[in-house]
Scaffold this motif. Structure first.
Motif, PDB file in Angstrom:
ATOM      1  N   VAL A 165     -10.265  47.165  -9.732  1.00  0.00           N
ATOM      2  CA  VAL A 165     -10.547  47.502  -8.341  1.00  0.00           C
ATOM      3  C   VAL A 165     -11.833  46.810  -7.897  1.00  0.00           C
ATOM      4  CG1 VAL A 165     -10.924  49.355  -6.679  1.00  0.00           C
ATOM      5  CG2 VAL A 165      -9.491  49.769  -8.699  1.00  0.00           C
ATOM      6  N   VAL A 166     -11.764  46.152  -6.738  1.00  0.00           N
ATOM      7  CA  VAL A 166     -12.952  45.571  -6.123  1.00  0.00           C
ATOM      8  C   VAL A 166     -13.111  46.201  -4.744  1.00  0.00           C
ATOM      9  CG1 VAL A 166     -14.136  43.470  -5.427  1.00  0.00           C
ATOM     10  CG2 VAL A 166     -12.500  43.387  -7.309  1.00  0.00           C
ATOM     11  N   VAL A 167     -14.307  46.711  -4.445  1.00  0.00           N
ATOM     12  CA  VAL A 167     -14.521  47.408  -3.176  1.00  0.00           C
ATOM     13  C   VAL A 167     -15.550  46.695  -2.317  1.00  0.00           C
ATOM     14  CG1 VAL A 167     -13.910  49.655  -4.147  1.00  0.00           C
ATOM     15  CG2 VAL A 167     -16.301  48.928  -4.166  1.00  0.00           C
TER      16      VAL A 167
ATOM     17  N   VAL B  30      -4.886  43.399  -9.370  1.00  0.00           N
ATOM     18  CA  VAL B  30      -6.276  43.540  -8.919  1.00  0.00           C
ATOM     19  C   VAL B  30      -6.225  43.931  -7.449  1.00  0.00           C
ATOM     20  CG1 VAL B  30      -8.529  42.440  -8.714  1.00  0.00           C
ATOM     21  CG2 VAL B  30      -6.940  41.707 -10.522  1.00  0.00           C
ATOM     22  N   THR B  31      -6.817  45.075  -7.109  1.00  0.00           N
ATOM     23  CA  THR B  31      -6.748  45.569  -5.738  1.00  0.00           C
ATOM     24  C   THR B  31      -8.087  45.410  -5.029  1.00  0.00           C
ATOM     25  OG1 THR B  31      -5.007  47.154  -6.288  1.00  0.00           O
ATOM     26  CG2 THR B  31      -6.271  47.590  -4.307  1.00  0.00           C
ATOM     27  N   ALA B  32      -8.042  44.819  -3.848  1.00  0.00           N
ATOM     28  CA  ALA B  32      -9.230  44.629  -3.020  1.00  0.00           C
ATOM     29  C   ALA B  32      -9.222  45.678  -1.915  1.00  0.00           C
ATOM     30  CB  ALA B  32      -9.234  43.224  -2.415  1.00  0.00           C
TER      31      ALA B  32
ATOM     32  N   VAL C 131      -2.684  40.208  -6.724  1.00  0.00           N
ATOM     33  CA  VAL C 131      -3.745  40.790  -5.897  1.00  0.00           C
ATOM     34  C   VAL C 131      -3.079  41.628  -4.826  1.00  0.00           C
ATOM     35  CG1 VAL C 131      -5.556  40.299  -4.211  1.00  0.00           C
ATOM     36  CG2 VAL C 131      -5.417  38.947  -6.318  1.00  0.00           C
ATOM     37  N   LEU C 132      -3.572  42.843  -4.645  1.00  0.00           N
ATOM     38  CA  LEU C 132      -3.088  43.736  -3.588  1.00  0.00           C
ATOM     39  C   LEU C 132      -4.206  43.939  -2.579  1.00  0.00           C
ATOM     40  CD1 LEU C 132      -1.127  45.823  -2.320  1.00  0.00           C
ATOM     41  CD2 LEU C 132      -2.063  47.516  -3.924  1.00  0.00           C
ATOM     42  N   SER C 133      -3.901  43.726  -1.303  1.00  0.00           N
ATOM     43  CA  SER C 133      -4.890  43.953  -0.244  1.00  0.00           C
ATOM     44  C   SER C 133      -4.172  44.470   0.992  1.00  0.00           C
ATOM     45  CB  SER C 133      -5.658  42.657   0.085  1.00  0.00           C
ATOM     46  OG  SER C 133      -4.812  41.699   0.687  1.00  0.00           O
ATOM     47  N   ALA C 134      -4.936  44.742   2.046  1.00  0.00           N
ATOM     48  CA  ALA C 134      -4.352  45.277   3.284  1.00  0.00           C
ATOM     49  C   ALA C 134      -5.041  44.659   4.486  1.00  0.00           C
ATOM     50  CB  ALA C 134      -4.481  46.793   3.319  1.00  0.00           C
ATOM     51  N   GLU C 135      -4.277  44.486   5.543  1.00  0.00           N
ATOM     52  CA  GLU C 135      -4.831  44.000   6.802  1.00  0.00           C
ATOM     53  C   GLU C 135      -5.495  45.147   7.556  1.00  0.00           C
ATOM     54  OE1 GLU C 135      -5.091  41.026   7.961  1.00  0.00           O
ATOM     55  OE2 GLU C 135      -3.859  39.932   6.504  1.00  0.00           O
ATOM     56  N   GLY C 136      -6.467  44.806   8.396  1.00  0.00           N
ATOM     57  CA  GLY C 136      -7.104  45.813   9.232  1.00  0.00           C
ATOM     58  C   GLY C 136      -8.299  46.476   8.581  1.00  0.00           C
TER      59      GLY C 136
ATOM     60  N   ALA D  63     -13.314  38.092  -4.298  1.00  0.00           N
ATOM     61  CA  ALA D  63     -13.660  38.511  -5.656  1.00  0.00           C
ATOM     62  C   ALA D  63     -12.420  38.909  -6.440  1.00  0.00           C
ATOM     63  CB  ALA D  63     -14.657  39.666  -5.608  1.00  0.00           C
ATOM     64  N   ALA D  64     -11.468  39.563  -5.769  1.00  0.00           N
ATOM     65  CA  ALA D  64     -10.219  39.952  -6.436  1.00  0.00           C
ATOM     66  C   ALA D  64      -9.442  38.724  -6.883  1.00  0.00           C
ATOM     67  CB  ALA D  64      -9.373  40.809  -5.501  1.00  0.00           C
TER      68      ALA D  64
END
Length: 255
Positions: free
Chosen positions: A121-123, A100-102, A51-56, A187-188
């Motif tokens: 991709v989950v948005v 899977v990218t959130a 899973v790839l995500s980002a802070e902020g 979800a991701a």
């Protein structure tokens, strides 16, 4: 690796987090760290999905313009940066396990490319996509935008530099590769954990096969895909999956 990119593993799922306040802009070091972490994921036994995500509030604003401004466009430094940007996208697209990218904020320029290179991709409601490079004397990312939204949206984003809310892209039917969720990170993880319950060998072969056939003609692509089926049939996971199905039990796969 710097603290701007972190990775931890829970069960069979690796979680990669981009954390470079305030907008997660990409420097050469940040890109190098992302490449390193996805290379490590691909070689780590037991990791079956990422899973790839980002802070902020911003997923990723693309290139750090201040850093680019200080570089000499005619120097080897610029060529090295461009090569690293290509390696960055490839590290995700070619990662042996699905990514899977959130996205719950703007994904712009290189940030859009990160999303486009992933498998699923989950948005969230704050997600938006754009290619603002033309506003700051740069270009790039149109081919990745076209992969997500088609060539017309890629042209609009490239030529106007304006971001488009994910909700608008979804409503227009131009973003079939994504799904929306109130909590995109949760979800991701659900999707990644679903993938992680499958045969690790089958999943890795499936991703490699999909990467190969994406731009092939239909008949040639299906023929090529069947070679991966033949490879999987010789793996113990194939026999275990069939046995579990026949015996009406959960399969027991090993890394």
């Amino acid at each position: 690796m710097s603290s701007e990119v972190t990775m931890n593993v829970t069960g069979h799922v690796a979680h990669v987090v981009l954390n470079r306040p305030p907008v997660n802009a990409l420097t050469a070091q940040t890109m190098s760290d992302i490449v390193d972490v996805f290379d490590r994921i691909g070689g780590t036994s037991g990791v079956r999905a990422a899973v790839l995500s980002a802070e902020g509030r911003v997923f990723c604003a693309g290139s750090d313009v201040k850093a680019r401004r200080e570089s000499d466009p005619g120097s080897g430094e610029e060529s090295a940066y461009n090569r690293l940007a290509r390696e960055l996208n490839a590290s995700i697209a070619d990662c042996p396990v699905p990514v899977v990218t959130a996205v719950d904020g703007p994904a712009l320029g290189g940030g859009l490319c990160l999303v486009a290179a992933s498998d699923i991709v989950v948005v969230g409601e704050r997600a938006a996509f754009g290619l603002p490079e033309i506003n700051v004397g740069l270009l790039g990312g149109g081919v990745w935008a076209a992969r997500l939204f088609g060539s017309r949206w890629a042209r609009r984003m490239t030529l106007t530099g304006a971001a488009v809310p994910a909700s608008e892209l979804l409503a227009s039917g131009s973003f079939p590769a994504a799904e929306s969720a109130e909590d995109p990170l949760a979800a991701a993880f659900e999707l990644a954990e679903l993938i992680a319950r499958k045969s690790p060998a089958a999943v890795r072969l499936a991703k490699a096969s999909l990467n190969d056939v994406e731009f092939m003609e239909l008949r040639a692509g299906y023929r090529h895909e069947q070679t991966f089926t033949a490879r999987l049939r010789g793996h113990p996971d194939s026999r275990e999956a069939m046995a579990a199905f026949a015996e009406r039990r959960e399969p027991r796969f090993h890394d």
